[in-house]
Write an enzyme that holds these catalytic residues in place. Structure first.
Site, PDB file in Angstrom:
ATOM      1  N   HIS A  99       0.795  -1.209   0.186  1.00 53.42           N
ATOM      2  CA  HIS A  99      -0.072   0.056  -0.145  1.00 53.42           C
ATOM      3  C   HIS A  99       0.895   1.110  -0.145  1.00 53.42           C
ATOM      4  O   HIS A  99       0.647   2.075  -0.909  1.00 53.42           O
ATOM      5  CB  HIS A  99      -0.861  -0.005   1.488  1.00 53.42           C
ATOM      6  CG  HIS A  99      -1.774   1.082   1.414  1.00 53.42           C
ATOM      7  ND1 HIS A  99      -2.509   1.196   2.368  1.00 53.42           N
ATOM      8  CD2 HIS A  99      -2.238   1.982   0.307  1.00 53.42           C
ATOM      9  CE1 HIS A  99      -3.353   2.485   2.252  1.00 53.42           C
ATOM     10  NE2 HIS A  99      -3.284   2.866   0.917  1.00 53.42           N
ATOM     11  N   GLU A 102       2.413   1.515  -3.295  1.00 52.52           N
ATOM     12  CA  GLU A 102       1.303   2.113  -4.283  1.00 52.52           C
ATOM     13  C   GLU A 102       1.453   3.763  -4.239  1.00 52.52           C
ATOM     14  O   GLU A 102       1.369   4.308  -5.322  1.00 52.52           O
ATOM     15  CB  GLU A 102      -0.033   1.764  -3.887  1.00 52.52           C
ATOM     16  CG  GLU A 102      -1.040   2.074  -4.839  1.00 52.52           C
ATOM     17  CD  GLU A 102      -2.293   2.495  -3.951  1.00 52.52           C
ATOM     18  OE1 GLU A 102      -2.511   3.933  -3.949  1.00 52.52           O
ATOM     19  OE2 GLU A 102      -2.951   1.912  -3.130  1.00 52.52           O
ATOM     20  N   HIS A 103       1.428   4.398  -3.065  1.00 55.87           N
ATOM     21  CA  HIS A 103       1.425   5.810  -2.851  1.00 55.87           C
ATOM     22  C   HIS A 103       2.693   6.266  -3.388  1.00 55.87           C
ATOM     23  O   HIS A 103       2.669   7.121  -4.205  1.00 55.87           O
ATOM     24  CB  HIS A 103       1.267   6.144  -1.435  1.00 55.87           C
ATOM     25  CG  HIS A 103       0.010   6.148  -0.893  1.00 55.87           C
ATOM     26  ND1 HIS A 103      -1.057   7.236  -0.439  1.00 55.87           N
ATOM     27  CD2 HIS A 103      -0.959   4.986  -0.807  1.00 55.87           C
ATOM     28  CE1 HIS A 103      -1.908   6.862  -0.299  1.00 55.87           C
ATOM     29  NE2 HIS A 103      -2.249   5.621  -0.078  1.00 55.87           N
ATOM     30  N   GLU A 200      -4.084   7.258   7.079  1.00 57.28           N
ATOM     31  CA  GLU A 200      -5.134   6.608   6.153  1.00 57.28           C
ATOM     32  C   GLU A 200      -5.533   5.409   7.060  1.00 57.28           C
ATOM     33  O   GLU A 200      -6.896   4.979   7.165  1.00 57.28           O
ATOM     34  CB  GLU A 200      -4.841   6.377   4.802  1.00 57.28           C
ATOM     35  CG  GLU A 200      -5.620   5.738   3.968  1.00 57.28           C
ATOM     36  CD  GLU A 200      -5.479   5.187   2.694  1.00 57.28           C
ATOM     37  OE1 GLU A 200      -3.990   5.690   2.293  1.00 57.28           O
ATOM     38  OE2 GLU A 200      -5.930   4.496   2.014  1.00 57.28           O
TER      39      GLU A 200
HETATM   40 ZN   LIG Z   1      -4.040   4.720   0.336  1.00 55.94          ZN
END
Ligand SMILES: [Zn+2]
Length: 1003
Positions: A99, A102-103, A200
């Site tokens: 994750h 991905e960012h 997040e």
């Molecule tokens: Zn995210």
């Protein structure tokens, strides 16, 4: 929000949300270029080409010869073209590695070394979709656009981002996690955790339904990669290192471990040539390291218990428990079995004719199904969950007994033919229904299957599967019962998971975080401390630095095409206004109506959403609710009812209030559709008090689900409700105030009294009220459908005047804090401006884009660590600022307040012609977005925005100047003027807001 994290949540994939029509072509399309299996094209070996008649498209599979990359292309006469690069990413811890990667890959790449090109491209493109997502075992990077130049631009950015990201240390600190001095200028100030993903995920787990879903998933699949939290567990995230990110990228983001899906009508040759050229320096590697094995099946069912935060906005604490039974089902690659299980899930769970609805929902022992309920086919071994929310702990055993008895009953009695037919009818109808998101739906449905090398072409052949199922049932009438036996009764891989609230949950989490932090800080040497201090300063200065973004491609004004206009015909039937849109609907008739509701008093208005929710669930004089449900499902796509509250586009102190209703059906069933509406609206029977009590309980339980998930929308709504009377009414019908109202109502009134009020609403609404209707249909269906509409309107005996305008006054500025036990805040500030047709409105829309991209996101997200922030202008003329999953509140509110000063300081600096143009593009992404056959003309129907008004609005957006921006900022955003302002914070208790005299809502 922009980047979403996909949890393995309830998803009726392949057959529900996806596989819908988008295009208009009725006849078989011709492939632009012929591809023959076995031949090579631009470095790709063509492996299969098949025509899929169900969706009128060609599916093709290629393999990149040099790297082994799998490429799936779907060719279809649809201009909303899509491209997605997917990777199989299997984490082996819960640090959120895939994750955070991905960012981070979206933070700058070799060819595009600017900070966050992804976010910057959002303003330089006309993309209809741009995002990236991390699932449990895949990461995908999709975008779509109808503009070919734009599509090629984005293709370059995306390819370079994923294959050649810079992955700088500072990007990792910004996107992942970091230690930072609370005061950036004071080396000796205390340390805190920061980071976009860190916050997040803290926010994600503030939603109890997410906590439940994550645990159920991890515990049902305790081997290999699925036992971990791919998004990141906040307590594990701080053990991730920058080097882990670099290594993971090197291993998993290799072309041999990648799959590309493209869709639409742009030339495939160009895609293949580009990808082949881009990957010329790579070789093939063995990518079996990322394969996910099947989970070893259990020989005995298991039980587990977890705790969650007490939701002070939810049910009473003794009822705030959840219980679910989860089963591991088939291998995702067994496509027909997946189909059967989808049908079986519908038959067992959905609607008043299903077994579990009758046995678990109707006795009213809970707040209805929980959000995990459903069939999930997004992972290697699919799973099925049936769970309840808001159940008393003392009823857990009873629930489980009922559960087992229900399965026995289904095996013994089987399924009614007409129930099965209505489920199959709905699948066929969905196949014909056209949406503009067809490509995207296809992508989300095919990605998990392709990720495990499943046969994606077979999965698209829906009629073939329907026919196979029908055949099997014909040969063996007990076919489905045997499936229930196999997948439920004899399935030992079963988990019973329960969840109870713990009032200390938040405190315990804070304690873990504090300990984690103390541990990190304890081990810091003097050199480390200096580095934390220096990094904090450096990151802040890099975030603030101006950079040359012109390296990124950008559309030009000449690349923008004016969107096609929908041809509408206005007439009257029985003296009621009728809007007709003749378009290619692929054999479907779409119907909408708005019934005036201004006759309702204040309390009745607040009950209108409940009325809309339950009106189609009681049955009529002719049909009891079970038969009625069967009838609706076998002839239509279901009946939709909702509240219509719309401010006048000429004067936002006037608004319409109505009950909106609609449905769609195959043209051969359109007569039935109107008869069903006539039957319901003339003879609905609100008599069954037990059913009413159950529906109200479920309604109330669902109101509090999702507030932490979409908190920014609730905060905007809540702040708006302080500004005008119409927004206040909206808040009391859909916002937090509605939830509070409903809770109080149930405490102070008996069910009989409330039902009586519903009956009063019904008789007031359904007698002699003005109505207006809209039909979207194909040319040759016009006469018939008009005739049916006429009969329907005649039967309703309506009032022959147009819908009334209600008056709405401005309120006075106020601020409101809604206390919620979550570790993040959602802040909003709303200012009253002007209605849609006012000259300033389009300029304010452009201003909102400038503020979001150039000021709010950089400050609130990048510098201050919130997950998202922005500003927007509502149709009602309310201008709102918002933040999402925000560690701050006061600081964010003062950032909002400082907007006007920021604009004045940056005119002709940051706010130059290019910035202005990018903001206009951002607005055009919304204005020019493709419209489906169902939605054509709906802005005119609902809000009275005619094509002329729309064109004027669009032209004014395109012509906006920097002087215009200055002018509207001064007029509406300057803190000196007298505009009414509402502020709202949803989040934990906050002393500072008390000091500032905010209204405190503590449930
Ligand atoms: Zn995210």
């Amino acid at each position: 929000m922009l980047r979403r994290f996909i949890f393995p949540n309830k998803k009726f994939l392949i057959y529900r949300s996806g596989l819908k029509y988008t295009t208009l072509a009725q006849q078989k399309i011709n492939s632009q270029e012929t591809f023959t299996p076995g031949k090579e094209y631009h470095g790709f070996l063509c492996k299969r080409v098949e025509y899929i008649p169900d969706f009128n498209m060609y599916a093709m599979i290629f393999e990149h010869e040099k790297t082994g990359l799998q490429y799936v292309h779907i060719e279809r006469n649809d201009s909303n073209n899509l491209f997605s690069i997917n990777f199989r990413t299997t984490p082996f811890d819960s640090t959120g590695l895939p994750h955070i990667l991905e960012h981070s890959v979206l933070c700058g790449s070799k060819r595009f070394p600017v900070r966050d090109p992804f976010f910057k491209m959002l303003n330089r493109s006309l993309a209809t979709f741009m995002n990236a997502m991390t699932g449990p075992d895949y990461t995908l990077y999709p975008f779509s656009s109808t503009n070919e130049k734009d599509y090629r631009n984005l293709q370059q950015i995306y390819m370079d981002a994923v294959f050649n990201p810079n992955l700088k240390y500072l990007d990792f600190l910004q996107e992942g996690w970091r230690l930072e001095n609370k005061n950036l200028d004071d080396k000796n100030s205390e340390f805190i955790f920061k980071g976009v993903v860190y916050n997040e995920m803290k926010g994600a787990f503030a939603e109890n339904s997410q906590v439940f879903g994550q645990h159920l998933f991890n515990k049902l699949l305790p081997e290999h990669t699925y036992q971990f939290v791919s998004g990141g567990d906040p307590k594990d995230i701080p053990s991730l290192k920058h080097q882990d990110l670099v290594d993971f990228h090197k291993k998993y983001y290799h072309p041999s471990n990648s799959r590309i899906i493209s869709y639409g009508n742009f030339e495939l040759k160009k895609n293949l040539t580009y990808v082949n050229e881009y990957l010329k320096d790579y070789d093939k590697i063995d990518s079996t390291y990322s394969k996910v094995p099947n989970q070893t099946r259990w020989s005995e069912p298991k039980k587990a218990k977890i705790t969650c935060r007490y939701d002070n906005m939810g049910a009473p604490i003794q009822k705030q428990n959840q219980i679910a039974v989860g089963y591991l089902m088939n291998d995702i690659c067994d496509i027909y079995e997946t189909f059967v299980l989808h049908v079986l899930t519908e038959l067992m769970i959905k609607g008043p004719n299903s077994y579990f609805y009758k046995s678990l929902i109707e006795p009213n022992i809970s707040g209805g199904y929980n959000s995990m309920t459903g069939y999930d086919n997004t992972i290697k071994d699919t799973m099925l969950t049936i769970g309840l929310q808001d159940v008393d702990k003392n009823d857990f055993d009873k629930v489980l007994q009922i559960f087992d008895a229900t399965i026995d009953e289904a095996i013994e009695k089987g399924f009614e033919r007409k129930h099965l037919n209505s489920v199959l009818h709905n699948l066929e109808l969905q196949m014909r229904h056209q949406t503009t998101k067809f490509g995207l739906g296809l992508l989300f449905n095919l990605t998990p299957l392709l990720n495990h090398n499943g046969d994606v072409i077979e999965a698209m052949k829906l009629s073939k599967q329907i026919n196979m199922l029908k055949e099997n049932i014909k040969h063996n009438p007990k076919y489905l019962q045997e499936k229930v036996q196999q997948y439920f009764k004899h399935n030992r891989h079963k988990l019973i998971l329960s969840m109870e609230p713990d009032e200390e949950f938040e405190a315990k989490f804070a304690e873990i975080e504090r300990k984690n932090l103390a541990e990190k800080v304890k081990n810091l040497t003097e050199i480390d401390r200096q580095k934390v201090f220096d990094d904090g300063k450096l990151l802040a200065s890099v975030q603030k630095a101006k950079e040359d973004v012109n390296i990124l491609p950008c559309l030009k004004i000449d690349d923008i095409k004016t969107p096609e206009k929908s041809e509408l015909v206005f007439s009257e039937i029985e003296k009621m206004p009728l809007q007709l849109c003749k378009t290619d609907t692929n054999g479907i008739v779409y119907f909408s109506g708005i019934l005036d509701a201004s006759c309702l008093n204040d309390n009745q208005r607040k009950l209108l959403p409940l009325f809309a929710e339950i009106v189609a669930q009681f049955g009529t004089k002719k049909h009891n609710f079970r038969d009625f449900d069967n009838l609706v499902a076998s002839k239509t796509a279901g009946l939709g009812f909702g509240v219509h509250l719309a401010e006048s586009i000429e004067n936002n102190q006037l608004y319409e209030l109505g009950l909106q209703f609609g449905s769609y059906a195959l043209k051969e069933n359109s007569k039935d559709m109107f008869e069903i509406f006539t039957d319901l609206l003339t003879t609905v029977e609100f008599n069954d008090i037990q059913r009413f009590e159950m529906l109200v309980e479920n309604y109330l339980s669902n109101l509090s689900v999702g507030i932490a998930q979409s908190g920014h929308l609730y905060a905007i709504q809540n702040a708006s409700g302080l500004v005008t009377e119409s927004a206040q009414l909206r808040e009391s019908m859909i916002g937090i105030e509605h939830l509070n109202y409903m809770k109080k109502l149930l405490q102070t009134k008996s069910s009989e009294e409330i039902l009586q009020e519903i009956k009063t609403i019904s008789s007031k609404l359904l007698q002699k009220r003005p109505v207006r209707c809209a039909l979207n249909l194909s040319e040759n269906d016009e006469e018939n459908s008009k005739k049916h509409t006429e009969i329907f309107l005649n039967a309703l005996k309506l009032d022959k005047t147009d819908i009334h305008w209600n008056k709405s006054s401005l309120l006075s500025s106020k601020s409101r804090h809604n206390i919620m036990h979550i570790p993040v805040n959602y802040c909003a500030k709303t200012i009253n401006t002007v209605p849609y047709t006012h000259d300033d409105f389009p300029i304010l829309r452009v201003l909102a884009r400038i503020l979001s991209a150039k000021y709010l996101l950089p400050v609130i997200r990048e510098q201050n660590g919130a997950y998202g922030a922005g500003s927007k202008l509502g149709f009602d003329g309310l201008f709102s600022f918002f933040s999402y999953r925000d560690p701050n509140s006061i600081k964010t509110l003062s950032t909002f307040d400082n907007s006007f000063n920021w604009i004045m300081a940056n005119v002709n600096k940051i706010i130059d012609e290019q910035t202005l143009f990018e903001a206009k593009l951002g607005v055009l992404q919304q204005l020019d977005a493709p419209v489906s056959a169902k939605d054509k003309g709906m802005e005119t129907f609902k809000f009275r925005v005619t094509h002329e008004i729309f064109s004027k609005h669009r032209t004014r957006v395109l012509n906006a100047s920097i002087d215009n921006i200055k002018y509207v900022s001064e007029k509406y955003l300057s803190n000196d003027n007298k505009n009414v302002v509402g502020k709202s914070v949803i989040g934990p208790a906050n002393e500072e807001l008390v000091k500032e005299n905010w209204i405190i809502n503590q449930e």
